[in-house]
Design a protein around this motif. Structure first.
Motif, PDB file in Angstrom:
ATOM      1  N   CYS A  18       8.983  13.327 -14.080  1.00  0.00           N
ATOM      2  CA  CYS A  18       7.825  12.651 -13.482  1.00  0.00           C
ATOM      3  C   CYS A  18       7.205  13.506 -12.392  1.00  0.00           C
ATOM      4  O   CYS A  18       7.902  13.940 -11.466  1.00  0.00           O
ATOM      5  CB  CYS A  18       8.258  11.327 -12.861  1.00  0.00           C
ATOM      6  N   ILE A  19       5.908  13.695 -12.497  1.00  0.00           N
ATOM      7  CA  ILE A  19       5.173  14.428 -11.467  1.00  0.00           C
ATOM      8  C   ILE A  19       4.782  13.442 -10.363  1.00  0.00           C
ATOM      9  O   ILE A  19       4.355  12.317 -10.649  1.00  0.00           O
ATOM     10  CB  ILE A  19       3.901  15.080 -12.067  1.00  0.00           C
ATOM     11  N   ALA A  20       4.920  13.861  -9.130  1.00  0.00           N
ATOM     12  CA  ALA A  20       4.592  13.010  -7.980  1.00  0.00           C
ATOM     13  C   ALA A  20       3.351  13.545  -7.292  1.00  0.00           C
ATOM     14  O   ALA A  20       3.109  14.762  -7.266  1.00  0.00           O
ATOM     15  CB  ALA A  20       5.753  12.992  -6.991  1.00  0.00           C
ATOM     16  N   PHE A  67       4.005  -0.886  -9.253  1.00  0.00           N
ATOM     17  CA  PHE A  67       3.617  -0.300 -10.547  1.00  0.00           C
ATOM     18  C   PHE A  67       2.881   1.014 -10.287  1.00  0.00           C
ATOM     19  O   PHE A  67       2.238   1.179  -9.250  1.00  0.00           O
ATOM     20  CB  PHE A  67       2.699  -1.260 -11.331  1.00  0.00           C
ATOM     21  N   GLU A  68       2.980   1.937 -11.245  1.00  0.00           N
ATOM     22  CA  GLU A  68       2.205   3.200 -11.233  1.00  0.00           C
ATOM     23  C   GLU A  68       1.873   3.527 -12.681  1.00  0.00           C
ATOM     24  O   GLU A  68       2.744   3.971 -13.427  1.00  0.00           O
ATOM     25  CB  GLU A  68       3.027   4.362 -10.631  1.00  0.00           C
ATOM     26  N   VAL A  69       0.642   3.294 -13.098  1.00  0.00           N
ATOM     27  CA  VAL A  69       0.281   3.626 -14.485  1.00  0.00           C
ATOM     28  C   VAL A  69       0.088   5.144 -14.615  1.00  0.00           C
ATOM     29  O   VAL A  69      -0.468   5.784 -13.720  1.00  0.00           O
ATOM     30  CB  VAL A  69      -0.972   2.836 -14.948  1.00  0.00           C
ATOM     31  N   GLU A  70       0.585   5.702 -15.712  1.00  0.00           N
ATOM     32  CA  GLU A  70       0.517   7.166 -15.871  1.00  0.00           C
ATOM     33  C   GLU A  70       0.336   7.553 -17.343  1.00  0.00           C
ATOM     34  O   GLU A  70       0.781   6.843 -18.245  1.00  0.00           O
ATOM     35  CB  GLU A  70       1.816   7.815 -15.331  1.00  0.00           C
ATOM     36  N   LEU A  71      -0.299   8.697 -17.553  1.00  0.00           N
ATOM     37  CA  LEU A  71      -0.354   9.288 -18.892  1.00  0.00           C
ATOM     38  C   LEU A  71       0.974  10.005 -19.139  1.00  0.00           C
ATOM     39  O   LEU A  71       1.386  10.844 -18.331  1.00  0.00           O
ATOM     40  CB  LEU A  71      -1.503  10.296 -18.983  1.00  0.00           C
ATOM     41  N   ILE A  98       4.553   3.364 -17.398  1.00  0.00           N
ATOM     42  CA  ILE A  98       4.463   2.840 -16.024  1.00  0.00           C
ATOM     43  C   ILE A  98       5.689   3.339 -15.266  1.00  0.00           C
ATOM     44  O   ILE A  98       6.825   3.113 -15.697  1.00  0.00           O
ATOM     45  CB  ILE A  98       4.383   1.296 -15.983  1.00  0.00           C
ATOM     46  N   ASP A  99       5.423   4.050 -14.183  1.00  0.00           N
ATOM     47  CA  ASP A  99       6.493   4.574 -13.333  1.00  0.00           C
ATOM     48  C   ASP A  99       6.809   3.491 -12.309  1.00  0.00           C
ATOM     49  O   ASP A  99       6.270   3.494 -11.198  1.00  0.00           O
ATOM     50  CB  ASP A  99       5.995   5.878 -12.674  1.00  0.00           C
ATOM     51  N   MET A 100       7.686   2.545 -12.703  1.00  0.00           N
ATOM     52  CA  MET A 100       8.021   1.452 -11.775  1.00  0.00           C
ATOM     53  C   MET A 100       8.852   2.032 -10.632  1.00  0.00           C
ATOM     54  O   MET A 100       9.767   2.828 -10.839  1.00  0.00           O
ATOM     55  CB  MET A 100       8.807   0.351 -12.505  1.00  0.00           C
ATOM     56  N   ALA A 119      15.435   4.424  -6.522  1.00  0.00           N
ATOM     57  CA  ALA A 119      14.081   3.883  -6.373  1.00  0.00           C
ATOM     58  C   ALA A 119      13.230   4.077  -7.626  1.00  0.00           C
ATOM     59  O   ALA A 119      12.341   3.287  -7.930  1.00  0.00           O
ATOM     60  CB  ALA A 119      13.395   4.532  -5.178  1.00  0.00           C
ATOM     61  N   LYS A 120      13.491   5.157  -8.359  1.00  0.00           N
ATOM     62  CA  LYS A 120      12.661   5.519  -9.507  1.00  0.00           C
ATOM     63  C   LYS A 120      13.391   5.419 -10.840  1.00  0.00           C
ATOM     64  O   LYS A 120      12.745   5.490 -11.893  1.00  0.00           O
ATOM     65  CB  LYS A 120      12.183   6.971  -9.341  1.00  0.00           C
ATOM     66  N   GLY A 121      14.729   5.324 -10.804  1.00  0.00           N
ATOM     67  CA  GLY A 121      15.483   5.496 -12.049  1.00  0.00           C
ATOM     68  C   GLY A 121      16.281   4.302 -12.517  1.00  0.00           C
ATOM     69  O   GLY A 121      17.043   4.406 -13.485  1.00  0.00           O
ATOM     70  N   GLY A 190       1.852  11.564 -13.226  1.00  0.00           N
ATOM     71  CA  GLY A 190       1.446  11.098 -11.900  1.00  0.00           C
ATOM     72  C   GLY A 190       0.476   9.929 -12.005  1.00  0.00           C
ATOM     73  O   GLY A 190      -0.145   9.702 -13.045  1.00  0.00           O
ATOM     74  N   THR A 191       0.367   9.208 -10.903  1.00  0.00           N
ATOM     75  CA  THR A 191      -0.454   7.985 -10.924  1.00  0.00           C
ATOM     76  C   THR A 191      -1.694   8.117 -10.061  1.00  0.00           C
ATOM     77  O   THR A 191      -1.649   8.759  -9.011  1.00  0.00           O
ATOM     78  CB  THR A 191       0.388   6.766 -10.463  1.00  0.00           C
ATOM     79  N   PRO A 192      -2.799   7.515 -10.501  1.00  0.00           N
ATOM     80  CA  PRO A 192      -3.985   7.442  -9.632  1.00  0.00           C
ATOM     81  C   PRO A 192      -3.787   6.375  -8.551  1.00  0.00           C
ATOM     82  O   PRO A 192      -2.739   5.725  -8.505  1.00  0.00           O
ATOM     83  CB  PRO A 192      -5.103   7.058 -10.601  1.00  0.00           C
TER      84      PRO A 192
HETATM   85 MG   LIG Z   1       4.643   8.131 -10.428  1.00  0.00          MG
END
Ligand SMILES: [Mg+2]
Ligand SMILES: O=C([O-])CC(=O)C(=O)O
Length: 219
Positions: A18-20, A67-71, A98-100, A119-121, A190-192
């Motif tokens: 995941c890119i941050a 939530f973080e929507v991502e391609l 979605i990068d919850m 937190a991410k995994g 990454g998320t907008p």
């Molecule tokens: Mg993210």
């Protein structure tokens, strides 16, 4: 046939990278510095939540789940030290992801200089949509990303991959200079801006233009 195998990417369990902070507005909304080179972290494959496979489960100790929507980019063939010039050849297809994020646990970890693994995994932290064949998205650097909570009329996230700081070839080249990419790996790009909290009982609907849509409840 490769497409059929890749369509199972979230079941045969390769890396989730995941890119941050890859969108200026998102880096700013969380008060983070804009990176000068890509920043990435990993989720375990047990984080996958298959389309229609149930709810996102809030992890223990979390009271601010974002939530973080991502391609998502699905890698189609193995490679390391991939130059930017050929990086898109390694793309097998795409997905919506979605990068919850347990934002409170992430903030705690950041303060202590600890990793973001919990937190991410946590389990269900990576809901994904179906596999999208590569040729369906002609220009991955111009795709609408959106996310809605419940029946709200206003979208919470309404971005475009054209705003990515580091584009897909740079991301693939950079990651592969440290870690061999394998068929079936998933890169979240990454998320907008617009990330925010959800609570038990909410339903997240997210999409990639009109190409993909997922509806995921939170429990
Ligand atoms: Mg993210
Ligand atoms: O937690 C964060 O804000 C970092 C991240 O995943 C992103 O920018 O997509």
């Amino acid at each position: 046939m490769q497409t059929e195998r890749l369509a199972q990417f979230s079941k045969f369990g390769k890396k989730i990278i995941c890119i941050a902070r890859n969108y200026l507005d998102h880096a700013k909304e969380l008060g983070n510095a804009v990176p000068s080179e890509p920043v990435f972290f990993l989720k375990p494959t047990t984080a996958y939540l298959q389309p229609g496979a149930g709810a996102i489960k809030i992890p223990p100790g979390c009271s601010n789940l974002h939530f973080e929507v991502e391609l998502g980019v699905v890698i189609g063939k193995p490679g390391s030290n991939i130059p930017e010039s050929t990086a898109l050849d390694f793309v097998g297809g795409y997905t919506l992801a979605i990068d919850m994020t347990a934002r409170d646990l992430q903030e705690k970890a950041k303060k202590k200089g600890h990793p973001w693994s919990i937190a991410k995994g946590f389990d269900t932290s990576c809901p994904v949509g179906h596999f999208i064949a590569k040729d369906v998205i002609k220009d991955p650097s111009n795709v609408h990303l959106w996310l809605r909570v419940n029946e709200e009329s206003q979208l919470r996230q309404d971005g475009n991959t054209s705003d990515m700081i580091f584009k897909i070839p740079t991301i693939i080249s950079y990651i592969s200079s440290f870690m061999t990419l394998e068929e079936g790996d998933l890169i979240l790009t990454g998320t907008p801006s617009g990330v925010g909290p959800v609570k038990s009982g909410d339903v997240i609907t997210a999409g990639l233009a009109e190409l993909a849509e997922i509806k995921v409840p939170v429990e």
